[in-house]
Scaffold this active site. Structure first.
Site, PDB file in Angstrom:
ATOM      1  CG  HIS A 306       4.323 -35.626 -12.587  1.00 55.99           C
ATOM      2  ND1 HIS A 306       4.933 -36.205 -13.690  1.00 55.99           N
ATOM      3  CD2 HIS A 306       5.299 -35.057 -11.862  1.00 55.99           C
ATOM      4  CE1 HIS A 306       6.242 -35.982 -13.616  1.00 55.99           C
ATOM      5  NE2 HIS A 306       6.494 -35.296 -12.524  1.00 55.99           N
ATOM      6  CG  ASP A 363       7.265 -29.830  -6.347  1.00 52.27           C
ATOM      7  OD1 ASP A 363       7.045 -30.019  -7.562  1.00 52.27           O
ATOM      8  OD2 ASP A 363       8.393 -29.654  -5.872  1.00 52.27           O
TER       9      ASP A 363
HETATM   10  C1  SDX Z   1       7.484 -31.033 -11.020  1.00 52.35           C
HETATM   11  O1  SDX Z   1       8.165 -33.202 -15.352  1.00 52.35           O
HETATM   12  C2  SDX Z   1       8.710 -33.539 -14.220  1.00 52.35           C
HETATM   13  O2  SDX Z   1       9.253 -34.584 -14.052  1.00 52.35           O
HETATM   14  C3  SDX Z   1       8.606 -32.453 -13.144  1.00 52.35           C
HETATM   15  C4  SDX Z   1       9.052 -32.849 -11.757  1.00 52.35           C
HETATM   16  C5  SDX Z   1      10.561 -33.116 -11.706  1.00 52.35           C
HETATM   17  O3  SDX Z   1      10.991 -33.870 -10.831  1.00 52.35           O
HETATM   18  O4  SDX Z   1      11.308 -32.458 -12.484  1.00 52.35           O
HETATM   19  O5  SDX Z   1       8.350 -34.016 -11.323  1.00 52.35           O
HETATM   20  C6  SDX Z   1       8.776 -31.711 -10.760  1.00 52.35           C
HETATM   21  O6  SDX Z   1       7.460 -30.062 -11.735  1.00 52.35           O
HETATM   22  C7  SDX Z   1       6.228 -31.627 -10.414  1.00 52.35           C
HETATM   23  C8  SDX Z   1       4.958 -30.816 -10.816  1.00 52.35           C
HETATM   24  C9  SDX Z   1       4.850 -29.608  -9.911  1.00 52.35           C
HETATM   25  N1  SDX Z   1       3.734 -28.707 -10.386  1.00 52.35           N
HETATM   26  C10 SDX Z   1       2.612 -28.587  -9.674  1.00 52.35           C
HETATM   27  O7  SDX Z   1       2.336 -29.228  -8.661  1.00 52.35           O
HETATM   28  C11 SDX Z   1       1.662 -27.521 -10.224  1.00 52.35           C
HETATM   29  C12 SDX Z   1       0.236 -28.074 -10.254  1.00 52.35           C
HETATM   30  N2  SDX Z   1       0.183 -29.090 -11.305  1.00 52.35           N
HETATM   31  C13 SDX Z   1      -0.266 -28.719 -12.621  1.00 52.35           C
HETATM   32  O8  SDX Z   1      -0.027 -27.421 -12.993  1.00 52.35           O
HETATM   33  C14 SDX Z   1      -0.099 -29.807 -13.669  1.00 52.35           C
HETATM   34  O9  SDX Z   1      -0.571 -30.954 -13.125  1.00 52.35           O
HETATM   35  C15 SDX Z   1       1.281 -30.037 -14.273  1.00 52.35           C
HETATM   36  C16 SDX Z   1       1.868 -28.782 -14.824  1.00 52.35           C
HETATM   37  C17 SDX Z   1       2.196 -30.625 -13.258  1.00 52.35           C
HETATM   38  C18 SDX Z   1       1.117 -31.036 -15.424  1.00 52.35           C
HETATM   39  O10 SDX Z   1       0.313 -30.423 -16.360  1.00 52.35           O
HETATM   40  P1  SDX Z   1      -0.051 -31.151 -17.751  1.00 52.35           P
HETATM   41  O11 SDX Z   1       0.538 -32.503 -17.829  1.00 52.35           O
HETATM   42  O12 SDX Z   1       0.251 -30.186 -18.847  1.00 52.35           O
HETATM   43  O13 SDX Z   1      -1.575 -31.372 -17.608  1.00 52.35           O
HETATM   44  P2  SDX Z   1      -2.687 -30.301 -17.962  1.00 52.35           P
HETATM   45  O14 SDX Z   1      -2.282 -28.953 -17.445  1.00 52.35           O
HETATM   46  O15 SDX Z   1      -3.016 -30.441 -19.404  1.00 52.35           O
HETATM   47  O16 SDX Z   1      -3.928 -30.798 -17.057  1.00 52.35           O
HETATM   48  C19 SDX Z   1      -4.774 -31.860 -17.514  1.00 52.35           C
HETATM   49  C20 SDX Z   1      -6.115 -31.584 -16.812  1.00 52.35           C
HETATM   50  C21 SDX Z   1      -6.642 -30.176 -17.080  1.00 52.35           C
HETATM   51  O17 SDX Z   1      -8.052 -30.221 -16.900  1.00 52.35           O
HETATM   52  P3  SDX Z   1      -8.970 -30.380 -18.285  1.00 52.35           P
HETATM   53  O18 SDX Z   1      -8.551 -29.267 -19.218  1.00 52.35           O
HETATM   54  O19 SDX Z   1      -8.684 -31.759 -18.803  1.00 52.35           O
HETATM   55  O20 SDX Z   1     -10.400 -30.226 -17.786  1.00 52.35           O
HETATM   56  O21 SDX Z   1      -5.949 -31.675 -15.377  1.00 52.35           O
HETATM   57  C22 SDX Z   1      -6.221 -30.385 -14.803  1.00 52.35           C
HETATM   58  C23 SDX Z   1      -6.101 -29.365 -15.915  1.00 52.35           C
HETATM   59  O22 SDX Z   1      -6.902 -28.236 -15.618  1.00 52.35           O
HETATM   60  N3  SDX Z   1      -5.190 -30.196 -13.770  1.00 52.35           N
HETATM   61  C24 SDX Z   1      -5.411 -29.658 -12.569  1.00 52.35           C
HETATM   62  C25 SDX Z   1      -4.162 -29.727 -11.904  1.00 52.35           C
HETATM   63  N4  SDX Z   1      -3.237 -30.269 -12.716  1.00 52.35           N
HETATM   64  C26 SDX Z   1      -3.880 -30.555 -13.883  1.00 52.35           C
HETATM   65  N5  SDX Z   1      -6.531 -29.150 -11.992  1.00 52.35           N
HETATM   66  C27 SDX Z   1      -6.391 -28.672 -10.717  1.00 52.35           C
HETATM   67  N6  SDX Z   1      -5.233 -28.725 -10.000  1.00 52.35           N
HETATM   68  C28 SDX Z   1      -4.095 -29.224 -10.570  1.00 52.35           C
HETATM   69  N7  SDX Z   1      -2.960 -29.260  -9.887  1.00 52.35           N
END
Ligand code: SDX
Length: 427
Positions: A306, A363
């Site tokens: 998140h 989710d």
């Molecule tokens: C919602 O913003 C809100 O409030 C949203 C929400 C709402 O109520 O409106 O809460 C609803 O959208 C919840 C999120 C739902 N999305 C998912 O579950 C999709 C999976 N999650 C990711 O795609 C990710 O965690 C995000 C998009 C939710 C957040 O991404 P960020 O904050 O941009 O973080 P990032 O992509 O920069 O990740 C940081 C690190 C990275 O690794 P490094 O480059 O540091 O090595 O964490 C890793 C990412 O690769 N990572 C994951 C991951 N999420 C982040 N690795 C594997 N699986 C994941 N789910």
């Protein structure tokens, strides 16, 4: 906490005021940054940038705290119903019994959707994704309600709120009816709001539909948990579209499109598809954990991570508990739930996830309940939109009443310097 922040740039020192929020968050006010320094900030994804001040929702990602208008999400999910929370989020206070009854009565004045809207939904193929249909229908509501809301006029604003709450629920369920090839239902003003959702979705001309109170209660809770979440992607979209003074329906239609993305609201559908793939692949959770950690593999553990919560998403805790209760009350034994629990248990002790503070989000478990309630996977994000509607309305209303400027971020240009035009025969 300092009242100002000092920036040293190009051998000069600049002082900027610090805004302190009611929960002691600090915001460096850089409104004059470019005028004073000639420089702008750069913050892809706005991970460190606040777009506004807001009184609606407070969340603390480190502590896993979520409050609507100061009330803890745990209390609201446990003690209130969805319309009560919608009233709180939109108008700022928990309604009295009379106010809540009046709100429901006023919504009921607008639950009839113009019959011509059916011509629009008829134009879609049955295979169209419900979120695309919902975004289009929401925007089309403007055609039948052309008056752009004058937010200064309280009566007009209140009417727009009731109209949106009434009509959006109906058109949201029409996307399911279209997908199934069923006739479109009408809101029944003798039923409650969440009961109407079930009636609109599942009542068939061949016989009466009786909603299960366990299901109504579970949906009430789920919609409450989704009602608002400060400046998330879709809410920021609603605000920025509304900042051009586009109408409420047009702004919400844009929010629906933003929510559709699998990194945002579309994640609840992606979680179920992921769990089903793992189940089909023999239930090997470890294999998918490895994929999620593999930099060369685009696969992500959907429902994990998140932007703000670097601790447990408080909504995930509540939904996980509700999933157990709903499935056992309905006598549903879903192996998918066990796979989800295996994944969660493994991720919570795996350094890749722990070091990146990746926890289950809202989710991760919601789709398991929707599935148990007989809602098809393609409709999961529509469920999210129905829950989020009060938040979109409240944030749009706040942005307009606060007369916020049109949203127009800057950029750092990295393209070509000036070039001479090249005639066709010289290219
Ligand atoms: C919602 O913003 C809100 O409030 C949203 C929400 C709402 O109520 O409106 O809460 C609803 O959208 C919840 C999120 C739902 N999305 C998912 O579950 C999709 C999976 N999650 C990711 O795609 C990710 O965690 C995000 C998009 C939710 C957040 O991404 P960020 O904050 O941009 O973080 P990032 O992509 O920069 O990740 C940081 C690190 C990275 O690794 P490094 O480059 O540091 O090595 O964490 C890793 C990412 O690769 N990572 C994951 C991951 N999420 C982040 N690795 C594997 N699986 C994941 N789910």
């Amino acid at each position: 906490m300092s009242k100002t922040a000092i920036l040293e740039f190009d051998g000069q020192k600049y002082e900027f005021p610090v805004i302190v929020g009611s929960e002691n968050e600090a915001g460096i006010d850089i409104e004059k940054l470019r005028a004073l320094t000639g420089a702008i900030t750069l913050d892809p994804g706005y991970k460190n940038s606040g777009s506004c001040k807001s009184d609606i929702t407070f969340l603390d990602g480190e502590e896993g705290i979520l409050r609507y208008r100061g009330y803890a999400i745990e209390d609201l999910a446990d003690k209130a119903d969805f319309l009560e929370v919608a009233y709180l989020v939109i108008f700022g206070e928990l309604p009295t019994k009379t106010q809540l009854e009046q709100f429901e009565t006023d919504i009921r004045k607008y639950t009839l959707v113009n019959e011509e809207m059916k011509n629009i939904i008829d134009g879609f193929p049955k295979t169209a994704h419900p979120m695309g249909v919902l975004s289009a229908l929401t925007s089309a509501l403007t055609a039948f309600n052309p008056k752009v809301v004058n937010v200064e006029n309280e009566k007009e604003m209140y009417e727009a709120v009731c109209k949106t709450m009434g009509k959006f629920l109906v058109i949201a369920t029409w996307t399911y009816r279209k997908m199934m090839g069923y006739p479109l239902n009408y809101y029944d003003n003798t039923k409650g709001y969440v009961e109407n959702f079930l009636h609109l979705m599942f009542e068939l001309p061949t016989g009466p539909y009786t909603s299960n109170p366990v299901v109504v209660n579970a949906l009430d809770k789920l919609f409450i948990l989704h009602a608002d979440h400060e400046q998330n992607c879709s809410t920021s979209t609603v605000r920025i579209v509304g900042s051009s003074h586009a109408g409420l329906f047009a702004s919400i239609s844009a929010g629906v499109s933003a929510l559709w993305g699998p990194l945002h609201g579309g994640a609840n559908q992606a979680v179920l598809e992921m769990l089903e793939a793992i189940q089909k692949d023999g239930g090997d959770a470890a294999k998918y954990m490895a994929k999620a950690k593999d930099k060369d593999d685009p696969f992500r553990l959907m429902g994990f991570g998140h932007r703000v919560y670097k601790n447990f998403d408080p909504r995930a805790r509540i939904i996980k508990k509700a999933a157990d209760e709903v499935l056992s009350t309905l006598g549903v034994d879903d192996p998918i739930l066990n796979i989800a629990k295996q994944l969660e248990a493994a991720a919570l002790v795996d350094d890749y996830f722990v070091s990146r503070k990746l926890y289950p989000n809202v989710d991760f478990y919601s789709g398991i309940i929707y599935r148990a309630l007989g809602i098809p996977t393609d409709m999961f994000t529509v469920m999210f939109a129905i829950g989020r509607l009060p938040g979109w309305i409240a944030q749009w209303k706040e942005m307009r009443i606060n007369k916020e400027p049109i949203g127009r971020p800057r950029q750092i240009y990295t393209g070509y310097p000036l070039r001479e035009f090249k005639a066709m025969d010289k290219r």
